[in-house]
Scaffold this active site. Structure first.
Site, PDB file in Angstrom:
ATOM      1  N   SER A  71     153.842  23.130 -61.276  1.00 42.92           N
ATOM      2  CA  SER A  71     152.382  23.284 -61.346  1.00 42.92           C
ATOM      3  C   SER A  71     151.684  22.460 -60.265  1.00 42.92           C
ATOM      4  O   SER A  71     152.047  21.300 -60.000  1.00 42.92           O
ATOM      5  CB  SER A  71     151.877  22.849 -62.724  1.00 42.92           C
TER       6      SER A  71
ATOM      7  N   SER B 191      57.612 -15.413  -3.146  1.00 48.62           N
ATOM      8  CA  SER B 191      57.170 -14.430  -2.154  1.00 48.62           C
ATOM      9  C   SER B 191      58.354 -14.023  -1.288  1.00 48.62           C
ATOM     10  O   SER B 191      59.409 -14.654  -1.311  1.00 48.62           O
ATOM     11  CB  SER B 191      56.044 -15.018  -1.288  1.00 48.62           C
TER      12      SER B 191
ATOM     13  N   HIS C 268     145.035  21.540 -64.523  1.00 44.61           N
ATOM     14  CA  HIS C 268     145.698  21.248 -65.799  1.00 44.61           C
ATOM     15  C   HIS C 268     146.735  20.140 -65.663  1.00 44.61           C
ATOM     16  O   HIS C 268     147.217  19.621 -66.675  1.00 44.61           O
ATOM     17  CB  HIS C 268     146.323  22.527 -66.382  1.00 44.61           C
TER      18      HIS C 268
ATOM     19  N   SER D 235       0.845  -1.202   0.000  1.00 51.08           N
ATOM     20  CA  SER D 235       0.000   0.000   0.000  1.00 51.08           C
ATOM     21  C   SER D 235       0.874   1.243   0.000  1.00 51.08           C
ATOM     22  O   SER D 235       1.939   1.267   0.619  1.00 51.08           O
ATOM     23  CB  SER D 235      -0.919   0.010   1.223  1.00 51.08           C
TER      24      SER D 235
ATOM     25  N   ASP E  66     141.533  26.799 -61.990  1.00 45.82           N
ATOM     26  CA  ASP E  66     142.515  25.742 -62.263  1.00 45.82           C
ATOM     27  C   ASP E  66     142.872  25.024 -60.958  1.00 45.82           C
ATOM     28  O   ASP E  66     143.965  25.186 -60.406  1.00 45.82           O
ATOM     29  CB  ASP E  66     143.762  26.362 -62.915  1.00 45.82           C
TER      30      ASP E  66
ATOM     31  N   GLY F 132      42.228  -3.760 -18.565  1.00 47.46           N
ATOM     32  CA  GLY F 132      43.197  -4.697 -18.008  1.00 47.46           C
ATOM     33  C   GLY F 132      44.509  -4.025 -17.647  1.00 47.46           C
ATOM     34  O   GLY F 132      44.620  -2.803 -17.601  1.00 47.46           O
TER      35      GLY F 132
ATOM     36  N   ASN G 151      48.682  -0.012 -16.782  1.00 47.09           N
ATOM     37  CA  ASN G 151      47.226  -0.149 -16.904  1.00 47.09           C
ATOM     38  C   ASN G 151      46.780   0.219 -18.314  1.00 47.09           C
ATOM     39  O   ASN G 151      47.333   1.118 -18.943  1.00 47.09           O
ATOM     40  CB  ASN G 151      46.537   0.769 -15.891  1.00 47.09           C
TER      41      ASN G 151
ATOM     42  N   ASP H 101      36.707   1.883 -16.397  1.00 44.37           N
ATOM     43  CA  ASP H 101      37.921   1.040 -16.339  1.00 44.37           C
ATOM     44  C   ASP H 101      38.449   0.955 -14.910  1.00 44.37           C
ATOM     45  O   ASP H 101      38.473   1.939 -14.173  1.00 44.37           O
ATOM     46  CB  ASP H 101      39.008   1.622 -17.251  1.00 44.37           C
ATOM     47  N   VAL H 102      38.937  -0.231 -14.532  1.00 41.70           N
ATOM     48  CA  VAL H 102      39.568  -0.443 -13.229  1.00 41.70           C
ATOM     49  C   VAL H 102      41.076  -0.236 -13.382  1.00 41.70           C
ATOM     50  O   VAL H 102      41.705  -0.857 -14.238  1.00 41.70           O
ATOM     51  CB  VAL H 102      39.279  -1.862 -12.703  1.00 41.70           C
TER      52      VAL H 102
END
Length: 699
Positions: A646, A284, A490, A123, A552, A163, A159, A139-140
């Protein structure tokens, strides 16, 4: 029209008590409550599921919002959510403490999906117009918003719309997971005897997912010793030994390690010349890594003692395998090994701990016997005639017939290079020049003696006799230096044809046709002071004119140098022009006035005559007296050179120096000793430059 179609595609009414879901895949769109802009129906529920491509999120904003108000939006509402998260719930007309409207707020989904649900209860007491909303894909920027370490880039993140991608610093390569940067470090080879090895990028954190191999390969006979430095930081585990990152050291079949943590291993002596170091890192961690130094060790060789008068370099307390030593000697000494002299000698410590050779000895440098000096003597400064380093000798010339050029000291010292060295001449020997114009036997200047007189033996040691091979003399000359005779041109050619008075090569005397006699006194008789010398070459003055006797003058080169002594000595070349009236002496074996040849060398003393006077005397005979000629004689005649004289010398005495100088050579005249007819001589001062250029003779 396009927006109208979109409006009908997205906006439609629903029946009471119905629920409906709309799937939306467009990059942008519009969402409206049922019946908008009229009031929405009661008991209605619509869900819009918006999906955009990965790499995008959904931006939602409302242009109009008018819903029933209720406590905590219990009645009518718009709910914005993702798969597992409610982003916002809106209701009412304005924001209160218990309900919220979107207003200017923008709702962003964390991912590529957003669900929007509109619900109305059974109601509505008033008229509510609902909402008008718009959405668009944005976009991420994963590079800024990525928080998961396992998904973020190690080095560089790039980025793009929809993606992102990762790249690495220079020297690194991208792992197959497309985010981890590792290094190619599996082929590191070290062959030097000392070196430093570190984890990649040390002291910065080493790269993940790396498999590094370092090989130390030294020459057999060495042993590798390893020493880790204080900074040692490799990821470890409190319960399990080195499950993540580690170092292992492999020596042959033996493996040392693994090593990890923050405590460096103790120094390791591998006892091998070949060592492999393996370093592994997982995907890691942020640890600084490690650094080690290695050094080769070998067998020790015995201590060395330098030789007497020598040294060894480098000088160390200990020497080990492959160490090299250079043996050298003090200045003035040479290394002597197996009777071979050398500047240095190198030996090496071998792998068995012995030296490759014995230490050589140092021998004092020996310059050996000095070179012989032509016309010179050598005097040693030491009693035993030593020729070793720093010994001295003195060269001197055979006086009084030779003198040393430039008055050099003649002192030479044995140098460290093993050669005799003079401060001025270096290793070149000095030069002994013949002494000129200083006869051992002196003469008295003669008064006016008619027709000359016999010369005293030895007073004219420079005079030369030009003789045919049968012993018959034909001209005179003068000794210059140690191997040249200057005479009249001479004298060296045959009489020319009056009808064709051209001098040809065939007219010249061959060097093999005559000889030179020095030390001569008697005309035909010989004595022990004479030296008979062969002729090597003859050179006439290039401007000689046999018809006018201009220039001479000629030069005769001897086959060998005479021995200078009291009876053989060169005459000096003039140092300047001759003065008019100066007294000169002319010597020769020519005919006397009685037209017969003398038995011994004759000489006359006559004055130099003015050139113009001489020209006038010969003008009536149409004979030229040129500038290359000089005249001498008495006006009344009676004293003159004659046939056979001479080429003979006309000399004068420099009273200050006591030296005799050549003024001219007998050339021509009109009869012998005739009144008003002077003797004409080739002027040596005029031709001095040419004579010196050909002979190289200097006083």
């Amino acid at each position: 029209m396009r927006w109208l179609l979109l409006y009908y595609a997205l906006c439609f009414s629903l029946s009471k008590a119905s629920a409906h879901t709309v799937e939306l895949n467009n990059m942008f769109g519009q969402i409206q409550s049922p019946g908008y802009p009229d009031s929405y129906p009661s008991d209605s529920e619509v869900t819009w599921n918006i999906t955009v491509p990965d790499g995008f999120r959904i931006k939602l904003y409302f242009m109009h919002f008018n819903l029933e108000s209720s406590y905590l939006c219990e009645y009518d509402y718009v709910k914005v959510e993702t798969e597992d998260q409610v982003l916002a719930t809106f209701c009412g007309r304005e924001t209160t403490d218990t309900e919220q409207t979107p207003g200017q707020e923008v709702v962003l989904s964390p991912g590529s999906f957003m669900s929007i649900t509109f619900r109305s209860d059974f109601s509505n007491e008033e008229r509510f117009t609902g909402f008008d909303a718009h959405y668009m894909a944005v976009d991420v920027d994963e590079c800024k918003e990525r928080e998961d370490e396992e998904l973020s880039c190690d080095h560089y993140c790039h980025n793009y719309i929809g993606g992102y991608y990762c790249s690495c610093r220079f020297g690194y390569i991208l792992h197959t997971d497309n985010r981890t940067c590792r290094v190619e470090c599996s082929d590191n080879l070290f062959t030097q005897r000392t070196g430093v090895i570190t984890s990649p990028d040390f002291p910065n954190p080493y790269p993940k997912s790396s498999e590094c191999l370092y090989t130390i390969e030294l020459e057999e006979g060495f042993m590798v010793n390893l020493q880790f430095e204080d900074i040692f930081d490799i990821e470890d585990h409190p319960e399990v030994p080195c499950p993540y990152d580690y170092i292992k050291i492999k020596v042959g079949p033996k493996v040392l390690g693994p090593f990890c943590g923050e405590k460096a291993p103790e120094p390791i002596s591998t006892q091998s010349h070949s060592v492999l170091i393996l370093f592994h890192s997982d995907n890691s961690g942020e640890n600084r890594g490690w650094r080690l130094s290695y050094r080769a060790a070998g067998n020790e060789c015995p201590e060395l003692q330098p030789p007497v008068h020598g040294k060894i370099e480098p000088s160390q307390a200990k020497y080990f395998f492959k160490d090299q030593v250079l043996v050298s000697c003090d200045t003035g000494y040479k290394v002597l090994k197996d009777n071979v002299e050398m500047d240095t000698f190198q030996i090496e410590c071998l792998k068995d701990g012995t030296w490759s050779n014995k230490i050589p000895t140092c021998k004092i440098v020996d310059c050996r016997a000095p070179g012989e000096l032509e016309h010179g003597l050598i005097t040693f400064s030491t009693r035993n005639n030593l020729t070793t380093y720093k010994s001295e000798i003195k060269y001197s010339c055979q006086e009084p017939y030779y003198k040393m050029l430039n008055n050099n000291t003649g002192i030479y010292t044995c140098s460290a290079q093993g050669v005799w060295m003079n401060k001025v001449l270096g290793r070149s020997l000095p030069t002994c020049l013949p002494v000129c114009g200083l006869p051992k036997f002196s003469r008295k200047l003669m008064a006016r003696i008619f027709n000359g007189r016999p010369a005293q033996k030895g007073t004219t040691p420079w005079i030369a006799m030009l003789s045919h091979l049968n012993g018959q003399p034909f001209c005179g000359g003068s000794l210059l230096g140690s191997s040249w005779i200057v005479t009249a041109a001479h004298c060296l050619h045959q009489s020319l044809d009056p009808e064709d008075p051209t001098l040809r090569d065939s007219d010249l005397l061959s060097p093999s046709d005559f000889k030179i006699i020095l030390g001569k006194h008697w005309r035909l008789r010989s004595d022990e002071n004479e030296q008979h010398l062969g002729v090597k070459h003859t050179t006439l003055h290039p401007q000689y004119d046999p018809n006018t006797f201009e220039n001479d003058v000629a030069l005769v080169e001897l086959l060998e140098s005479p021995v200078l002594n009291a009876f053989v000595m060169p005459i000096c070349l003039p140092e300047g022009p001759q003065q008019e009236g100066a007294m000169v002496i002319v010597s020769g074996w020519g005919k006397q006035f009685l037209q017969r040849f003398p038995e011994t060398l004759m000489e006359i003393e006559i004055p130099i005559v003015d050139h113009s006077t001489c020209q006038k005397a010969y003008a009536p005979l149409k004979k030229k007296v040129t500038r290359d000629m000089i005249c001498a004689g008495e006006k009344e005649g009676g004293k003159d050179a004659c046939a056979g004289d001479s080429g003979g010398p006309m000399v004068t005495l420099n009273r200050e120096r006591g030296q005799w100088y050549l003024v001219g050579t007998v050339s021509w005249g009109d009869d012998c000793g005739k009144k008003d007819r002077y003797g004409v001589y080739s002027y040596i001062h005029h031709n001095k430059d040419w004579i010196q250029r050909v002979t190289g003779v200097r006083n």
